[in-house]
Scaffold this active site. Structure first.
Site, PDB file in Angstrom:
ATOM      1  N   SER A   1      10.852   6.248   9.145  1.00  0.00           N
ATOM      2  CA  SER A   1      10.280   5.831  10.428  1.00  0.00           C
ATOM      3  C   SER A   1      10.714   4.411  10.761  1.00  0.00           C
ATOM      4  O   SER A   1      10.639   3.514   9.914  1.00  0.00           O
ATOM      5  CB  SER A   1       8.750   5.909  10.360  1.00  0.00           C
ATOM      6  OG  SER A   1       8.169   5.458  11.560  1.00  0.00           O
TER       7      SER A   1
ATOM      8  N   GLU B   1       9.490  -2.467   7.863  1.00  0.00           N
ATOM      9  CA  GLU B   1      10.491  -1.771   8.673  1.00  0.00           C
ATOM     10  C   GLU B   1      11.574  -1.234   7.733  1.00  0.00           C
ATOM     11  O   GLU B   1      12.370  -2.000   7.179  1.00  0.00           O
ATOM     12  CB  GLU B   1      11.095  -2.725   9.697  1.00  0.00           C
ATOM     13  CG  GLU B   1      12.360  -2.241  10.385  1.00  0.00           C
ATOM     14  CD  GLU B   1      12.251  -0.855  11.005  1.00  0.00           C
ATOM     15  OE1 GLU B   1      13.062   0.019  10.642  1.00  0.00           O
ATOM     16  OE2 GLU B   1      11.350  -0.646  11.844  1.00  0.00           O
TER      17      GLU B   1
ATOM     18  N   CYS C   1       5.314  -7.081   7.384  1.00  0.00           N
ATOM     19  CA  CYS C   1       6.273  -6.527   8.343  1.00  0.00           C
ATOM     20  C   CYS C   1       6.595  -7.592   9.382  1.00  0.00           C
ATOM     21  O   CYS C   1       5.702  -8.331   9.811  1.00  0.00           O
ATOM     22  CB  CYS C   1       5.701  -5.278   9.025  1.00  0.00           C
ATOM     23  SG  CYS C   1       6.875  -4.462  10.141  1.00  0.00           S
TER      24      CYS C   1
ATOM     25  N   LEU D   1       7.983   4.693  19.490  1.00  0.00           N
ATOM     26  CA  LEU D   1       8.151   4.194  20.855  1.00  0.00           C
ATOM     27  C   LEU D   1       6.931   3.403  21.329  1.00  0.00           C
ATOM     28  O   LEU D   1       7.029   2.250  21.730  1.00  0.00           O
ATOM     29  CB  LEU D   1       8.403   5.352  21.816  1.00  0.00           C
ATOM     30  CG  LEU D   1       9.835   5.860  21.944  1.00  0.00           C
ATOM     31  CD1 LEU D   1       9.902   6.990  22.962  1.00  0.00           C
ATOM     32  CD2 LEU D   1      10.794   4.738  22.339  1.00  0.00           C
TER      33      LEU D   1
ATOM     34  N   GLU E   1       0.827  -1.194   0.000  1.00  0.00           N
ATOM     35  CA  GLU E   1       0.000   0.000   0.000  1.00  0.00           C
ATOM     36  C   GLU E   1       0.867   1.250   0.000  1.00  0.00           C
ATOM     37  O   GLU E   1       1.981   1.250   0.534  1.00  0.00           O
ATOM     38  CB  GLU E   1      -0.891   0.018   1.250  1.00  0.00           C
ATOM     39  CG  GLU E   1      -1.799  -1.190   1.361  1.00  0.00           C
ATOM     40  CD  GLU E   1      -2.440  -1.310   2.734  1.00  0.00           C
ATOM     41  OE1 GLU E   1      -2.127  -0.471   3.615  1.00  0.00           O
ATOM     42  OE2 GLU E   1      -3.244  -2.226   2.933  1.00  0.00           O
TER      43      GLU E   1
ATOM     44  N   ASN F   1      -5.985   4.364  14.991  1.00  0.00           N
ATOM     45  CA  ASN F   1      -6.953   4.194  13.908  1.00  0.00           C
ATOM     46  C   ASN F   1      -7.395   2.728  13.948  1.00  0.00           C
ATOM     47  O   ASN F   1      -6.633   1.842  13.548  1.00  0.00           O
ATOM     48  CB  ASN F   1      -6.279   4.525  12.570  1.00  0.00           C
ATOM     49  CG  ASN F   1      -7.282   4.806  11.467  1.00  0.00           C
ATOM     50  OD1 ASN F   1      -8.487   4.646  11.655  1.00  0.00           O
ATOM     51  ND2 ASN F   1      -6.786   5.215  10.312  1.00  0.00           N
TER      52      ASN F   1
ATOM     53  N   CYS G   1       3.233   8.627   1.445  1.00  0.00           N
ATOM     54  CA  CYS G   1       3.603   7.623   2.440  1.00  0.00           C
ATOM     55  C   CYS G   1       3.848   6.316   1.704  1.00  0.00           C
ATOM     56  O   CYS G   1       2.942   5.796   1.029  1.00  0.00           O
ATOM     57  CB  CYS G   1       2.491   7.466   3.478  1.00  0.00           C
ATOM     58  SG  CYS G   1       2.864   6.227   4.744  1.00  0.00           S
TER      59      CYS G   1
END
Length: 350
Positions: A190, A159, A109, A214, A89, A289, A102
Site C-alpha cells: 500500500s 510508506e 511516517c 487516494l 506496530e 477509525n 499487517c
C-alpha cells in the site's frame, strides 16, 4: 548483522562457523517459518550443545514485545520495541476464512496524512529487512496450530515505497516455499502514491498487488488530507498506477478513508467515479477509525450508504472494509502513541 536480514547468507555463515552439515541450515529455516520456533531451545532436533551456543552467540530476535492487545473479533496487535531504537506496530487480522498479517516498514511516517496517528512526529528511520521479517514471525507465533497466514498487507506504519531496498527481500522470504509460502498474489503493498516508487516496483517485481491510498477525488482536497500530494498530484499517481497495471495485469486497488463531513459527500463520490472510470480497479472504502486527539470522525451510516450508492451507479467496483480492532487501538500508530504518552499536535477540524 541480524540473522533475519539475509537468512540464507546468515545460516550459511553459521554453518561454516560451527562446522555444521548443510542440512542444519535447512532445519533451522524450517523451525523459523514452518514450525514457528520461539527460540533456539525449541529447535529440538538440533544438538543441545549447539542450541546453547547459538542462544549465547546469535540472538534470534532483535525486538521485544512492549504490548500485546487482543480484540473480541480476533484481531491481535503487537507493539514492538526495536533494538536499534524506536517502536513499530504489526497486526494479525482474523477474518472468516483469512488470516492476514499487517506489517510496518518505517518507524513513524513522513507522508503527513492528517488523520493518521503513524505520521504524528514524522519518520524516524527505515526498518531493516530483518526488522520487517521479524514482524511476520512474531505474528505467526500468535496463530493457533491449525491456523495459517493467508495474506500479507504492507499497510502498517510508514510508506513502503520509501523503503523498497529492505522491503523487497523481506517479501521474498514471505513468498518462498520454505518461507511463509505466501503467493505474491496474496501480498499487497500500500502506498500513498509515489510515482517513482510505483515505477520502480513495476520494474523490479510487479507480481505483488498494489493499493494506492487516494482519500480524495481532486488535488485541492487531497492536498489538505495528504500534504505530500502538493508535490505530486493525482494525475501523476494515476499514470504510474496505469503503468503498474500494464506490467502486472493485476486489478488495481484504490484506498479511500471516509472522513465524516470532509470527503464523504455524494459530490465527492461522483467525482471519484469519474476519476476511476475506464480503469480496471476496485475501490476499498474504509470508514475512519477515530484517533483520540484528532478531530476527524466516522461518517454516519446514512452518509456511508449514500456514498456507496453513487459509486455503484457510476460503475465502480466497491468494497466497504469492515472495521476491526477498534477496542485495541488497531489503527496504524495508535498503540505506539498511546504507550509513548506523547502529546498530539493541535489540528484544526474539517
Amino acid at each position: 548483522m541480524h540473522l533475519l536480514d539475509d537468512i540464507s547468507a546468515g545460516l550459511e555463515q553459521l554453518r561454516q562457523q560451527h562446522g555444521l552439515p548443510a542440512y542444519r541450515a535447512k532445519q533451522i529455516r524450517g523451525w523459523l517459518f514452518a514450525r514457528r520456533a520461539a527460540d533456539w531451545q525449541a529447535m529440538s532436533d538440533l544438538p543441545q550443545a549447539l542450541r546453547e551456543k547459538l542462544a549465547a552467540e546469535t540472538p534470534l530476535w532483535r525486538t521485544s514485545i512492549l504490548k500485546h492487545n487482543r480484540s473480541e473479533d480476533g484481531t491481535e496487535k503487537l507493539l514492538l520495541q526495536l533494538e536499534k531504537g524506536g517502536q513499530v506496530e504489526c497486526v494479525l487480522i482474523r477474518g472468516r476464512l483469512r488470516r492476514t498479517f499487517c506489517i510496518s516498514t518505517q518507524v513513524g511516517c513522513g507522508m503527513g496524512c492528517v488523520f493518521c496517528a503513524s505520521g504524528i512526529g514524522g519518520v524516524d528511520r527505515n526498518l531493516s529487512t530483518g526488522e520487517i521479517v521479524e514482524q511476520m514471525l512474531r505474528l505467526q507465533h500468535l496463530l493457533e496450530p491449525d491456523e495459517r497466514v493467508s495474506h500479507i498487507v504492507v499497510m502498517g506504519m510508514g510508506e513502503p515505497l520509501a523503503n523498497l531496498p529492505a522491503l523487497l527481500p523481506a517479501l521474498a522470504e514471505a513468498s518462498r516455499e520454505d518461507g511463509l509460502g505466501i503467493s505474491p498474489r496474496r501480498i499487497t503493498v500500500s502506498t500513498v502514491g509515489l510515482p517513482a516508487g510505483i515505477r520502480k516496483l513495476a520494474g523490479h517485481d510487479p507480481h505483488y498487488r498494489l493499493a494506492v491510498s487516494l482519500h480524495a477525488p481532486n488535488d485541492e482536497l487531497r492536498n489538505q488530507i495528504v500534504p505530500v500530494n502538493d508535490k505530486i498530484g493525482i494525475q501523476a499517481i494515476l499514470e504510474a498506477a496505469d503503468e503498474y497495471f500494464a506490467a502486472s495485469r493485476r486489478r488495481m486497488t484504490f484506498e479511500y478513508v471516509l472522513l465524516g463531513g470532509l470527503n464523504d459527500s455524494p459530490h465527492h463520490a461522483a467525482e471519484l467515479a469519474r476519476l476511476l472510470r475506464g480503469r480496471e480497479t476496485i475501490l476499498n472504502v474504509i470508514p475512519y477509525n477515530p484517533v483520540p486527539g484528532l478531530p476527524y470522525q466516522t461518517p454516519t451510516p446514512a452518509a456511508q450508504q449514500a456514498f456507496r450508492e453513487v459509486l455503484e451507479r457510476g460503475g465502480v467496483a466497491i468494497h466497504f472494509r469492515q472495521r476491526k480492532g477498534d477496542a485495541i487501538n488497531a489503527a496504524c500508530g495508535q498503540l505506539r502513541r498511546d504507550v509513548s504518552g506523547s502529546p498530539l499536535p493541535v489540528v484544526r477540524g474539517p
